[in-house]
Design a protein around this motif. Structure first.
Motif, PDB file in Angstrom:
ATOM      1  N   LEU A   7      41.261  52.385  48.893  1.00 38.15           N
ATOM      2  CA  LEU A   7      40.113  51.504  48.678  1.00 38.15           C
ATOM      3  C   LEU A   7      39.602  51.624  47.248  1.00 38.15           C
ATOM      4  CD1 LEU A   7      37.951  49.523  49.541  1.00 38.15           C
ATOM      5  CD2 LEU A   7      36.698  51.434  50.571  1.00 38.15           C
ATOM      6  N   VAL A   8      39.484  52.831  46.730  1.00 31.47           N
ATOM      7  CA  VAL A   8      39.016  53.028  45.355  1.00 31.47           C
ATOM      8  C   VAL A   8      39.995  52.381  44.381  1.00 31.47           C
ATOM      9  CG1 VAL A   8      38.564  54.760  43.564  1.00 31.47           C
ATOM     10  CG2 VAL A   8      37.624  55.062  45.866  1.00 31.47           C
ATOM     11  N   GLN A   9      41.279  52.542  44.608  1.00 29.72           N
ATOM     12  CA  GLN A   9      42.292  51.913  43.757  1.00 29.72           C
ATOM     13  C   GLN A   9      42.170  50.386  43.824  1.00 29.72           C
ATOM     14  OE1 GLN A   9      46.318  52.988  44.814  1.00 29.72           O
ATOM     15  NE2 GLN A   9      47.149  52.106  42.948  1.00 29.72           N
ATOM     16  N   PHE A  10      41.983  49.842  45.023  1.00 30.73           N
ATOM     17  CA  PHE A  10      41.788  48.407  45.207  1.00 30.73           C
ATOM     18  C   PHE A  10      40.575  47.925  44.419  1.00 30.73           C
ATOM     19  CE2 PHE A  10      39.401  45.139  47.511  1.00 30.73           C
ATOM     20  CZ  PHE A  10      40.323  44.100  47.556  1.00 30.73           C
ATOM     21  N   LEU A  11      39.457  48.642  44.545  1.00 30.03           N
ATOM     22  CA  LEU A  11      38.232  48.242  43.851  1.00 30.03           C
ATOM     23  C   LEU A  11      38.389  48.314  42.337  1.00 30.03           C
ATOM     24  CD1 LEU A  11      35.455  49.760  46.098  1.00 30.03           C
ATOM     25  CD2 LEU A  11      35.673  47.367  45.424  1.00 30.03           C
ATOM     26  N   GLU A  17      40.005  42.941  37.033  1.00 29.34           N
ATOM     27  CA  GLU A  17      40.147  41.482  37.039  1.00 29.34           C
ATOM     28  C   GLU A  17      38.830  40.802  36.688  1.00 29.34           C
ATOM     29  OE1 GLU A  17      43.588  41.449  40.519  1.00 29.34           O
ATOM     30  OE2 GLU A  17      41.571  40.723  40.997  1.00 29.34           O
ATOM     31  N   ASP A  18      37.736  41.289  37.283  1.00 29.94           N
ATOM     32  CA  ASP A  18      36.420  40.706  36.989  1.00 29.94           C
ATOM     33  C   ASP A  18      36.078  40.866  35.508  1.00 29.94           C
ATOM     34  OD1 ASP A  18      36.196  40.072  39.670  1.00 29.94           O
ATOM     35  OD2 ASP A  18      34.728  41.640  40.125  1.00 29.94           O
ATOM     36  N   GLU A  19      36.391  42.031  34.954  1.00 26.80           N
ATOM     37  CA  GLU A  19      36.122  42.262  33.531  1.00 26.80           C
ATOM     38  C   GLU A  19      36.954  41.318  32.665  1.00 26.80           C
ATOM     39  OE1 GLU A  19      36.111  45.758  30.152  1.00 26.80           O
ATOM     40  OE2 GLU A  19      37.350  46.043  31.950  1.00 26.80           O
ATOM     41  N   GLN A  20      38.225  41.173  32.972  1.00 24.65           N
ATOM     42  CA  GLN A  20      39.090  40.290  32.184  1.00 24.65           C
ATOM     43  C   GLN A  20      38.575  38.857  32.218  1.00 24.65           C
ATOM     44  OE1 GLN A  20      42.986  40.900  33.871  1.00 24.65           O
ATOM     45  NE2 GLN A  20      43.221  42.912  32.940  1.00 24.65           N
ATOM     46  N   THR A  21      38.153  38.389  33.383  1.00 25.60           N
ATOM     47  CA  THR A  21      37.645  37.030  33.520  1.00 25.60           C
ATOM     48  C   THR A  21      36.361  36.844  32.702  1.00 25.60           C
ATOM     49  OG1 THR A  21      38.614  36.837  35.710  1.00 25.60           O
ATOM     50  CG2 THR A  21      36.860  35.290  35.173  1.00 25.60           C
ATOM     51  N   VAL A  61      28.137  39.912  34.486  1.00 25.32           N
ATOM     52  CA  VAL A  61      29.322  40.371  35.216  1.00 25.32           C
ATOM     53  C   VAL A  61      29.823  41.680  34.620  1.00 25.32           C
ATOM     54  CG1 VAL A  61      31.728  39.846  35.765  1.00 25.32           C
ATOM     55  CG2 VAL A  61      29.982  38.079  36.022  1.00 25.32           C
ATOM     56  N   LEU A  62      29.866  41.760  33.298  1.00 29.30           N
ATOM     57  CA  LEU A  62      30.322  42.996  32.657  1.00 29.30           C
ATOM     58  C   LEU A  62      29.391  44.166  32.972  1.00 29.30           C
ATOM     59  CD1 LEU A  62      31.495  41.612  29.208  1.00 29.30           C
ATOM     60  CD2 LEU A  62      32.927  42.395  31.116  1.00 29.30           C
ATOM     61  N   ALA A  63      28.083  43.918  33.025  1.00 26.13           N
ATOM     62  CA  ALA A  63      27.130  44.973  33.383  1.00 26.13           C
ATOM     63  C   ALA A  63      27.338  45.421  34.828  1.00 26.13           C
ATOM     64  CB  ALA A  63      25.695  44.482  33.175  1.00 26.13           C
ATOM     65  N   GLU A  64      27.613  44.474  35.722  1.00 26.65           N
ATOM     66  CA  GLU A  64      27.867  44.820  37.121  1.00 26.65           C
ATOM     67  C   GLU A  64      29.174  45.601  37.268  1.00 26.65           C
ATOM     68  OE1 GLU A  64      27.542  41.407  39.673  1.00 26.65           O
ATOM     69  OE2 GLU A  64      25.473  41.035  39.076  1.00 26.65           O
ATOM     70  N   VAL A  65      30.197  45.202  36.527  1.00 31.21           N
ATOM     71  CA  VAL A  65      31.470  45.929  36.553  1.00 31.21           C
ATOM     72  C   VAL A  65      31.238  47.370  36.099  1.00 31.21           C
ATOM     73  CG1 VAL A  65      33.712  46.134  35.380  1.00 31.21           C
ATOM     74  CG2 VAL A  65      33.009  43.948  36.358  1.00 31.21           C
ATOM     75  N   ASP A  66      30.485  47.543  35.022  1.00 30.37           N
ATOM     76  CA  ASP A  66      30.195  48.885  34.513  1.00 30.37           C
ATOM     77  C   ASP A  66      29.453  49.724  35.548  1.00 30.37           C
ATOM     78  OD1 ASP A  66      30.104  50.882  32.346  1.00 30.37           O
ATOM     79  OD2 ASP A  66      27.947  50.474  32.374  1.00 30.37           O
ATOM     80  N   ALA A  67      28.449  49.148  36.186  1.00 31.07           N
ATOM     81  CA  ALA A  67      27.679  49.878  37.191  1.00 31.07           C
ATOM     82  C   ALA A  67      28.555  50.270  38.385  1.00 31.07           C
ATOM     83  CB  ALA A  67      26.493  49.037  37.659  1.00 31.07           C
ATOM     84  N   ALA A 106      33.325  46.867  48.425  1.00 29.19           N
ATOM     85  CA  ALA A 106      34.551  46.097  48.647  1.00 29.19           C
ATOM     86  C   ALA A 106      34.306  44.805  49.420  1.00 29.19           C
ATOM     87  CB  ALA A 106      35.580  46.949  49.378  1.00 29.19           C
ATOM     88  N   LEU A 107      33.192  44.671  50.085  1.00 21.53           N
ATOM     89  CA  LEU A 107      32.951  43.496  50.933  1.00 21.53           C
ATOM     90  C   LEU A 107      33.050  42.158  50.202  1.00 21.53           C
ATOM     91  CD1 LEU A 107      30.193  44.660  53.420  1.00 21.53           C
ATOM     92  CD2 LEU A 107      32.617  44.218  53.872  1.00 21.53           C
ATOM     93  N   PRO A 108      32.606  42.033  48.948  1.00 17.40           N
ATOM     94  CA  PRO A 108      32.777  40.731  48.279  1.00 17.40           C
ATOM     95  C   PRO A 108      34.238  40.325  48.085  1.00 17.40           C
ATOM     96  CG  PRO A 108      31.112  42.024  47.151  1.00 17.40           C
ATOM     97  CD  PRO A 108      31.764  42.934  48.154  1.00 17.40           C
ATOM     98  N   TYR A 109      35.144  41.268  48.245  1.00 19.53           N
ATOM     99  CA  TYR A 109      36.568  40.998  48.041  1.00 19.53           C
ATOM    100  C   TYR A 109      37.330  40.875  49.361  1.00 19.53           C
ATOM    101  CZ  TYR A 109      35.242  42.669  43.413  1.00 19.53           C
ATOM    102  OH  TYR A 109      34.621  42.843  42.201  1.00 19.53           O
ATOM    103  N   VAL A 110      36.609  40.681  50.450  1.00 24.46           N
ATOM    104  CA  VAL A 110      37.239  40.654  51.775  1.00 24.46           C
ATOM    105  C   VAL A 110      38.302  39.561  51.895  1.00 24.46           C
ATOM    106  CG1 VAL A 110      35.540  39.178  52.936  1.00 24.46           C
ATOM    107  CG2 VAL A 110      36.728  40.935  54.231  1.00 24.46           C
TER     108      VAL A 110
END
Length: 121
Positions: A7-11, A17-21, A61-67, A106-110
């Motif tokens: 799960l951690v690897q998946f996240l 991906e979110d950061e790249q976008t 989005v970048l701030a959320e990825v960092d958090a 992980a739920l947003p990526y279900v």
């Protein structure tokens, strides 16, 4: 790998991906000519979709990825601390709380094809 390692690897992959976008979209806060950014979110806006997009700009989005990465790092440290101190109840409690938080992250990526239903809290 156990279920949480997977799960951690998946996240981490989804966050990459979110950061790249977000970086491809400029990585900076968006603004507009209509004043949506400064509008009170409790009032009806003339263009709700534009206001939503502006609120979730690349910088946010970048701030959320960092958090989220920091939370995953805390989980990793708590896991290692628990392994080093198996009789410490405080480390068990910290790991348990972070375990639940990681599952929720992980739920947003279900709907992602690599999401496993066994990760659902």
């Amino acid at each position: 790998m156990d279920r949480m390692d997977d799960l951690v690897q998946f996240l981490r992959a989804r966050l990459d991906e979110d950061e790249q976008t977000a970086r491809a979209a400029g990585g900076e806060p968006w603004t507009d000519e209509e004043g949506f950014v400064d509008a009170d979110p409790w009032f009806e806006l003339p263009n709700e979709l534009a206001a939503h997009a502006l609120r979730h700009d690349p910088a946010r989005v970048l701030a959320e990825v960092d958090a989220k990465r920091k939370l995953l790092d805390r989980y990793d440290r708590a896991f290692e601390n628990r392994r080093a101190h198996p009789d410490d109840l405080a480390s068990a409690g910290a790991l348990l709380a972070l375990h639940g938080a990681v599952e929720l992250l992980a739920l947003p990526y279900v709907d992602h094809p690599d999401y496993c239903d066994k990760w659902r809290p």
